[in-house]
Design a protein around this motif. Structure first.
Motif, PDB file in Angstrom:
ATOM      1  N   PRO A 121       0.817  -1.215   0.000  1.00 24.57           N
ATOM      2  CA  PRO A 121       0.000   0.000   0.000  1.00 24.57           C
ATOM      3  C   PRO A 121       0.856   1.272   0.000  1.00 24.57           C
ATOM      4  CG  PRO A 121       0.062  -0.944   2.192  1.00 24.57           C
ATOM      5  CD  PRO A 121       0.822  -1.900   1.309  1.00 24.57           C
ATOM      6  N   MET A 122       1.538   1.520  -1.143  1.00 22.02           N
ATOM      7  CA  MET A 122       2.472   2.645  -1.219  1.00 22.02           C
ATOM      8  C   MET A 122       1.781   3.987  -0.943  1.00 22.02           C
ATOM      9  SD  MET A 122       3.307   0.197  -3.747  1.00 22.02           S
ATOM     10  CE  MET A 122       2.991   0.868  -5.368  1.00 22.02           C
ATOM     11  N   GLU A 123       0.618   4.180  -1.565  1.00 25.48           N
ATOM     12  CA  GLU A 123      -0.074   5.461  -1.382  1.00 25.48           C
ATOM     13  C   GLU A 123      -0.509   5.637   0.068  1.00 25.48           C
ATOM     14  OE1 GLU A 123      -3.823   8.051  -3.181  1.00 25.48           O
ATOM     15  OE2 GLU A 123      -3.119   6.265  -4.227  1.00 25.48           O
ATOM     16  N   ASP A 124      -0.979   4.551   0.684  1.00 24.86           N
ATOM     17  CA  ASP A 124      -1.403   4.627   2.091  1.00 24.86           C
ATOM     18  C   ASP A 124      -0.228   4.968   3.004  1.00 24.86           C
ATOM     19  OD1 ASP A 124      -3.946   3.976   1.322  1.00 24.86           O
ATOM     20  OD2 ASP A 124      -3.798   1.864   1.869  1.00 24.86           O
ATOM     21  N   ILE A 125       0.953   4.394   2.701  1.00 23.32           N
ATOM     22  CA  ILE A 125       2.132   4.705   3.506  1.00 23.32           C
ATOM     23  C   ILE A 125       2.504   6.176   3.335  1.00 23.32           C
ATOM     24  CG2 ILE A 125       4.637   4.320   3.626  1.00 23.32           C
ATOM     25  CD1 ILE A 125       4.101   1.350   3.335  1.00 23.32           C
ATOM     26  N   GLY A 126       2.400   6.683   2.100  1.00 25.62           N
ATOM     27  CA  GLY A 126       2.657   8.099   1.862  1.00 25.62           C
ATOM     28  C   GLY A 126       1.697   8.983   2.642  1.00 25.62           C
ATOM     29  N   LYS A 127       0.425   8.604   2.646  1.00 23.26           N
ATOM     30  CA  LYS A 127      -0.579   9.368   3.391  1.00 23.26           C
ATOM     31  C   LYS A 127      -0.289   9.321   4.887  1.00 23.26           C
ATOM     32  CE  LYS A 127      -4.449   8.821   0.156  1.00 23.26           C
ATOM     33  NZ  LYS A 127      -5.776   8.190  -0.048  1.00 23.26           N
ATOM     34  N   MET A 128       0.092   8.144   5.364  1.00 24.92           N
ATOM     35  CA  MET A 128       0.365   7.998   6.797  1.00 24.92           C
ATOM     36  C   MET A 128       1.576   8.832   7.205  1.00 24.92           C
ATOM     37  SD  MET A 128      -0.947   6.677   9.476  1.00 24.92           S
ATOM     38  CE  MET A 128      -2.085   5.574   8.618  1.00 24.92           C
ATOM     39  N   ALA A 129       2.609   8.869   6.348  1.00 25.10           N
ATOM     40  CA  ALA A 129       3.791   9.683   6.649  1.00 25.10           C
ATOM     41  C   ALA A 129       3.420  11.157   6.745  1.00 25.10           C
ATOM     42  CB  ALA A 129       4.854   9.473   5.575  1.00 25.10           C
ATOM     43  N   ALA A 130       2.580  11.616   5.816  1.00 22.25           N
ATOM     44  CA  ALA A 130       2.136  13.010   5.851  1.00 22.25           C
ATOM     45  C   ALA A 130       1.292  13.290   7.092  1.00 22.25           C
ATOM     46  CB  ALA A 130       1.342  13.335   4.584  1.00 22.25           C
TER      47      ALA A 130
ATOM     48  N   TYR B  70       2.576  20.045  13.274  1.00 23.27           N
ATOM     49  CA  TYR B  70       1.586  21.122  13.179  1.00 23.27           C
ATOM     50  C   TYR B  70       0.424  20.961  14.160  1.00 23.27           C
ATOM     51  CZ  TYR B  70       4.127  22.030   8.865  1.00 23.27           C
ATOM     52  OH  TYR B  70       5.122  22.291   7.929  1.00 23.27           O
ATOM     53  N   GLY B  71       0.483  19.931  14.998  1.00 24.27           N
ATOM     54  CA  GLY B  71      -0.509  19.789  16.059  1.00 24.27           C
ATOM     55  C   GLY B  71      -1.867  19.297  15.634  1.00 24.27           C
ATOM     56  N   ASN B  72      -1.975  18.689  14.444  1.00 25.80           N
ATOM     57  CA  ASN B  72      -3.252  18.133  14.002  1.00 25.80           C
ATOM     58  C   ASN B  72      -3.403  16.744  14.618  1.00 25.80           C
ATOM     59  OD1 ASN B  72      -5.449  17.021  12.681  1.00 25.80           O
ATOM     60  ND2 ASN B  72      -4.918  17.898  10.701  1.00 25.80           N
ATOM     61  N   ARG B  73      -4.095  16.659  15.718  1.00 23.09           N
ATOM     62  CA  ARG B  73      -4.199  15.400  16.470  1.00 23.09           C
ATOM     63  C   ARG B  73      -5.406  14.567  16.061  1.00 23.09           C
ATOM     64  NH1 ARG B  73       0.845  15.150  18.698  1.00 23.09           N
ATOM     65  NH2 ARG B  73       1.401  17.188  19.567  1.00 23.09           N
ATOM     66  N   THR B  74      -6.100  14.939  14.995  1.00 24.21           N
ATOM     67  CA  THR B  74      -7.330  14.236  14.616  1.00 24.21           C
ATOM     68  C   THR B  74      -7.047  12.985  13.785  1.00 24.21           C
ATOM     69  OG1 THR B  74      -7.587  15.547  12.579  1.00 24.21           O
ATOM     70  CG2 THR B  74      -8.586  16.416  14.593  1.00 24.21           C
ATOM     71  N   MET B  75      -5.800  12.810  13.341  1.00 22.99           N
ATOM     72  CA  MET B  75      -5.481  11.691  12.450  1.00 22.99           C
ATOM     73  C   MET B  75      -4.867  10.531  13.221  1.00 22.99           C
ATOM     74  SD  MET B  75      -3.888  13.832   9.258  1.00 22.99           S
ATOM     75  CE  MET B  75      -4.859  15.089   8.425  1.00 22.99           C
ATOM     76  N   GLU B  76      -5.410   9.331  13.000  1.00 26.50           N
ATOM     77  CA  GLU B  76      -4.866   8.144  13.632  1.00 26.50           C
ATOM     78  C   GLU B  76      -3.600   7.708  12.903  1.00 26.50           C
ATOM     79  OE1 GLU B  76      -7.539   4.940  14.175  1.00 26.50           O
ATOM     80  OE2 GLU B  76      -9.112   6.175  15.095  1.00 26.50           O
ATOM     81  N   LEU B  77      -2.602   7.278  13.663  1.00 30.95           N
ATOM     82  CA  LEU B  77      -1.330   6.871  13.074  1.00 30.95           C
ATOM     83  C   LEU B  77      -1.137   5.370  13.220  1.00 30.95           C
ATOM     84  CD1 LEU B  77       1.022   9.708  14.389  1.00 30.95           C
ATOM     85  CD2 LEU B  77      -0.183   9.586  12.207  1.00 30.95           C
ATOM     86  N   THR B  78      -0.689   4.730  12.145  1.00 29.28           N
ATOM     87  CA  THR B  78      -0.342   3.314  12.144  1.00 29.28           C
ATOM     88  C   THR B  78       1.105   3.195  11.706  1.00 29.28           C
ATOM     89  OG1 THR B  78      -2.606   2.670  11.573  1.00 29.28           O
ATOM     90  CG2 THR B  78      -0.867   1.044  11.181  1.00 29.28           C
ATOM     91  N   HIS B  79       1.926   2.518  12.493  1.00 32.28           N
ATOM     92  CA  HIS B  79       3.357   2.465  12.185  1.00 32.28           C
ATOM     93  C   HIS B  79       3.746   1.258  11.338  1.00 32.28           C
ATOM     94  CE1 HIS B  79       4.790   5.924  14.520  1.00 32.28           C
ATOM     95  NE2 HIS B  79       3.781   5.648  15.326  1.00 32.28           N
TER      96      HIS B  79
END
Length: 334
Positions: free
Chosen positions: A291-300, A308-317
């Motif tokens: 899932p290359m695009e998903d990894i790119g989205k997750m990195a962003a 930038y303090g946007n805490r609304t996004m869930e992170l998966t490592h």
């Protein structure tokens, strides 16, 4: 060229108010904001990005280091990052690292020197120790497609070993017990991990790993072709081949056809990555979805969260691969 002073006069507000609207660091009333934006539009005024960054201590730019600028793999990943960052008004500066330590370090230093707020790093040559030290300098960065335990919170990667396992398991389940393997460059961690997954799938099926049925390539299409030719020239017998990426799988398919053999009737082929063209090969390629695009989205998202303090996004490592079954795999001939 219009100036901030002219905007101030036309809008009938102070220079400080215009500055607050431009930089967005302190709130102003919506009515005042609209007056300033209307004046800027009439005068075709463009804010000085350097001045803005000095005022906010942010440049709203993200440095991005990738091995190469060509190829669907890196394009999908960068596209995913760009979608997320642009939606928040951030932009990327991209630098190639060319998979060598000198260029990768130089790219990082250049992007830091450009005052990028953070870095997204896809690195293949720089050591873990270098990145561990970089983290101590409080430079915000996220490493993609690589896991380093000491700085695991900075890493977003895929389980490559599981991917390699699933690819070979798909062949074993069809009844193949003579499985060749075309590896990527084994100095790269992802290539080694995929090979380990291949070996595990064989081991669980009670099949001994045969070193002579493996060819080390370099993740390029020509390596798949060369690998198959090398195996044939040595008289190796196999009914299936697992390739460490789709590019090498496409090269392998060409070489198999040159021997007047059919896919999958004579030899089954499985790839890895699920790049776009894998669905347009003949036959359509069974492969592992990366899932290359998903990894790119997750990195962003990591950058927006941490910097930038946007805490609304869930992170998966760690993201998981999955098998995409198409038409290049079948049971071996009896």
């Amino acid at each position: 060229m219009a100036t901030i002073y002219q905007v101030s006069e036309l809008a009938g507000v102070s220079l400080a108010t215009v500055s607050r609207v431009i930089n967005g660091v302190t709130p102003v009333s919506e009515k005042t904001r609209e007056k300033v934006l209307e004046a800027m539009d009439k005068l075709n005024y463009r804010p000085n990005s350097i001045a803005q960054s000095l005022a906010s201590n942010k440049t709203d730019t993200i440095g991005y280091v990738v091995p190469e600028l060509h190829g669907s793999f890196f394009g999908s990943m960068m596209s995913g990052s760009d979608k997320v960052l642009r939606s928040s008004g951030k932009h990327m500066f991209i630098a190639p690292g060319h998979s060598n330590e000198k260029d990768e370090k130089e790219a990082i230093e250049i992007l830091i020197g450009r005052r990028c707020d953070a870095l997204i790093l896809h690195l293949e040559a720089i050591s873990d120790d270098y990145l561990i030290e970089l983290a101590k300098e409080n430079i915000p960065f996220v490493v993609v497609n690589r896991y380093i335990e000491a700085i695991s919170e900075h890493c977003i990667s895929m389980d490559n070993k599981l991917g390699g396992y699933l690819a070979t398991q798909a062949l074993v389940k069809q009844g193949h017990n003579q499985v060749a393997y075309i590896a990527g460059s084994l100095w790269k961690a992802d290539a080694r991990e995929r090979l380990e997954g291949h070996k595990q799938a064989l081991r669980e099926a009670g099949i001994d790993f045969d070193e002579t049925l493996m060819y080390e390539g370099d993740f390029q299409g020509h390596a798949g072709e060369e690998g198959i030719k090398a195996l044939f020239s040595q008289g190796k017998q196999f009914t299936a081949v697992a390739c460490a990426n789709d590019e090498m799988a496409s090269g392998a398919i060409n070489a198999i056809r040159e021997q007047d053999l059919l896919i999958p009737e004579d030899i089954s082929v499985v790839g890895f990555d699920n790049v776009e063209y894998s669905n347009y090969l003949t036959p359509k390629l069974t492969t592992i979805h990366y899932p290359m695009e998903d990894i790119g989205k997750m990195a962003a998202s990591w950058i927006l969260n941490k910097v930038y303090g946007n805490r609304t996004m869930e992170l998966t490592h760690i993201v998981l691969p999955k098998l995409i079954e198409r038409h290049s795999v079948a049971a071996p001939k009896v």
